[in-house]
Scaffold this motif. Structure first.
Motif, PDB file in Angstrom:
ATOM      1  N   VAL A 199     -62.748 -18.491  28.513  1.00 33.61           N
ATOM      2  CA  VAL A 199     -61.400 -18.378  27.943  1.00 33.61           C
ATOM      3  C   VAL A 199     -60.934 -17.062  27.954  1.00 33.61           C
ATOM      4  CG1 VAL A 199     -60.651 -18.851  25.487  1.00 33.61           C
ATOM      5  CG2 VAL A 199     -62.593 -20.131  26.310  1.00 33.61           C
TER       6      VAL A 199
ATOM      7  N   ILE B 216     -58.100 -21.900  28.764  1.00 30.71           N
ATOM      8  CA  ILE B 216     -59.184 -22.349  28.721  1.00 30.71           C
ATOM      9  C   ILE B 216     -59.597 -23.137  30.061  1.00 30.71           C
ATOM     10  CG2 ILE B 216     -61.106 -23.921  27.733  1.00 30.71           C
ATOM     11  CD1 ILE B 216     -59.334 -23.566  24.863  1.00 30.71           C
TER      12      ILE B 216
ATOM     13  N   VAL C 293     -62.918 -25.436  31.928  1.00 27.42           N
ATOM     14  CA  VAL C 293     -64.404 -26.012  31.608  1.00 27.42           C
ATOM     15  C   VAL C 293     -64.701 -26.687  33.105  1.00 27.42           C
ATOM     16  CG1 VAL C 293     -65.954 -27.392  30.226  1.00 27.42           C
ATOM     17  CG2 VAL C 293     -63.986 -26.292  29.295  1.00 27.42           C
TER      18      VAL C 293
ATOM     19  N   LEU D  57     -61.906 -25.970  21.642  1.00 24.46           N
ATOM     20  CA  LEU D  57     -63.241 -25.579  22.229  1.00 24.46           C
ATOM     21  C   LEU D  57     -64.086 -25.096  21.215  1.00 24.46           C
ATOM     22  CD1 LEU D  57     -63.979 -24.019  25.965  1.00 24.46           C
ATOM     23  CD2 LEU D  57     -65.404 -23.449  24.019  1.00 24.46           C
ATOM     24  N   ARG D  58     -65.596 -25.923  21.211  1.00 26.23           N
ATOM     25  CA  ARG D  58     -66.543 -25.248  20.297  1.00 26.23           C
ATOM     26  C   ARG D  58     -67.760 -25.293  20.974  1.00 26.23           C
ATOM     27  NH1 ARG D  58     -63.528 -28.720  16.362  1.00 26.23           N
ATOM     28  NH2 ARG D  58     -62.582 -27.414  14.820  1.00 26.23           N
ATOM     29  N   HIS D  59     -68.467 -24.340  21.021  1.00 26.47           N
ATOM     30  CA  HIS D  59     -69.774 -23.893  21.691  1.00 26.47           C
ATOM     31  C   HIS D  59     -70.889 -23.316  20.454  1.00 26.47           C
ATOM     32  CE1 HIS D  59     -72.474 -21.910  24.874  1.00 26.47           C
ATOM     33  NE2 HIS D  59     -73.067 -23.025  24.386  1.00 26.47           N
TER      34      HIS D  59
ATOM     35  N   GLU E  57     -67.978 -29.095  22.145  1.00 24.28           N
ATOM     36  CA  GLU E  57     -66.908 -29.911  22.067  1.00 24.28           C
ATOM     37  C   GLU E  57     -65.834 -29.308  22.892  1.00 24.28           C
ATOM     38  OE1 GLU E  57     -66.577 -32.388  18.142  1.00 24.28           O
ATOM     39  OE2 GLU E  57     -66.956 -30.197  17.758  1.00 24.28           O
ATOM     40  N   HIS E  58     -65.105 -30.029  23.666  1.00 19.93           N
ATOM     41  CA  HIS E  58     -63.784 -29.730  24.303  1.00 19.93           C
ATOM     42  C   HIS E  58     -62.750 -30.717  24.033  1.00 19.93           C
ATOM     43  CE1 HIS E  58     -61.346 -28.590  28.059  1.00 19.93           C
ATOM     44  NE2 HIS E  58     -60.982 -27.804  27.043  1.00 19.93           N
ATOM     45  N   TYR E  59     -61.784 -30.671  23.640  1.00 19.69           N
ATOM     46  CA  TYR E  59     -60.821 -31.807  23.442  1.00 19.69           C
ATOM     47  C   TYR E  59     -59.537 -31.092  23.164  1.00 19.69           C
ATOM     48  CZ  TYR E  59     -61.576 -31.466  18.563  1.00 19.69           C
ATOM     49  OH  TYR E  59     -61.781 -30.841  17.184  1.00 19.69           O
TER      50      TYR E  59
ATOM     51  N   TYR F 122     -67.847 -22.473  31.111  1.00 20.66           N
ATOM     52  CA  TYR F 122     -66.306 -22.348  30.684  1.00 20.66           C
ATOM     53  C   TYR F 122     -65.910 -20.684  30.550  1.00 20.66           C
ATOM     54  CZ  TYR F 122     -68.143 -21.103  26.084  1.00 20.66           C
ATOM     55  OH  TYR F 122     -68.706 -20.539  24.844  1.00 20.66           O
TER      56      TYR F 122
ATOM     57  N   GLU G  80     -55.649 -27.436  22.086  1.00 22.14           N
ATOM     58  CA  GLU G  80     -56.824 -27.425  23.053  1.00 22.14           C
ATOM     59  C   GLU G  80     -57.932 -26.907  21.917  1.00 22.14           C
ATOM     60  OE1 GLU G  80     -58.368 -27.065  27.460  1.00 22.14           O
ATOM     61  OE2 GLU G  80     -56.646 -25.808  26.743  1.00 22.14           O
TER      62      GLU G  80
END
Length: 285
Positions: free
Chosen positions: A161, A171, A173, A142-144, A131-133, A159, A140
């Motif tokens: 960071v 960040i 991506v 970011l979850r991976h 997820e990136h939003y 990506y 901001e």
């Protein structure tokens, strides 16, 4: 009496003699504190393991190692911040060596600014959660979640960071189509690192992109700029898109390897001495 056949020269011995004869030039190029002997020994060790590297012209090896000395990056070794890459030149019909800065080398250079506490660069596969939003209240996000227990699928994203010491984050991506467009403009497309180390090249590509927004030392900016030039020389659109601000040009230019090596050596020493003289004058003033 049977006449003994003439044995071909030992490529490794020829290369070693060639480099040692010109070690004084490499020492002139290297900043204070850089161990030139170690860089030369590391290059010889890498050539001993790689037949294609041994077959590269001594002139191109000299130029690649000259870059390594000036940038203070040993090619190979445990840390593996850079590599010597053999590439076939259709124009010269010969193998030539280039200095290739690894993504780990770029990450190390970014940290030298003193403002970055940590830095990560990773790839995302098709079967992994990502997820990136942007959230107005949280900023901001970011979850991976990597996939370790089954087939992760093909490469989808990359990506990077950068975590600043003051708590801020930067960040970046990149999608698959963006990375492949950059790959297709590379002189190594279809060969070299893009073929043998694809994941590492995806990471390196997104690191280059994020570096446009990070604080960089003059040396770090110069290394990245030279690395881009080495891979994308001739592709002005991509070079402009990838370029970072470099405050100091690289003195050793791979474009001059057509010149006799002794001429190259003399020019390199002259440039190094001019650079030293200029720095001394600036310090006095």
């Amino acid at each position: 009496m049977t006449q003994l056949q003439k044995q071909p020269p030992n490529q490794l011995a020829v290369l070693q003699d060639f480099l040692l004869e010109r070690k004084h030039v490499l020492q002139e190029l290297a900043p204070d504190g850089v161990n030139v002997d170690k860089i030369i020994k590391m290059a010889i060790f890498e050539a001993a393991k790689n037949e294609q590297l041994r077959s590269c012209t001594p002139q191109s090896m000299f130029m690649a190692i000259g870059k390594a000395c000036e940038l203070g990056l040993a090619a190979g070794g445990v840390l593996h911040r850079a590599s010597l890459v053999p590439i076939y030149s259709k124009k010269k019909r010969a193998m030539e060596a280039d200095l290739w800065v690894e993504y780990t080398g770029l990450m190390d250079l970014v940290r030298r600014s003193g403002e970055i506490s940590s830095f990560v660069a990773r790839v995302v596969h098709e079967n992994e959660e990502f997820e990136h939003y942007f959230d107005a209240s949280q900023g901001e996000i970011l979850r991976h979640r990597p996939c370790y227990d089954s087939d992760p699928g093909g490469l989808r994203l990359a990506y990077a960071v950068a975590f600043y010491k003051d708590g801020r984050r930067q960040i970046e991506v990149m999608r698959r189509d963006q990375i492949l467009k950059i790959r297709d403009g590379s002189r190594y497309n279809g060969s070299g690192p893009w073929k043998s180390h694809e994941e590492e090249m995806w990471r390196k590509t997104v690191i280059r992109r994020i570096c446009k927004y990070l604080p960089l030392t003059p040396q770090a900016a110069s290394v990245i700029q030279e690395d881009i030039k080495t891979e994308y020389s001739g592709n002005m659109d991509l070079m402009g898109n990838l370029s970072v601000s470099a405050t100091e040009p690289i003195d050793v230019d791979s474009d001059i390897i057509d010149e006799p090596v002794d001429t190259v050596a003399q020019a390199a020493v002259k440039k190094a001495k001019t650079k030293t003289s200029k720095n001394t004058t600036e310090d006095v003033n």
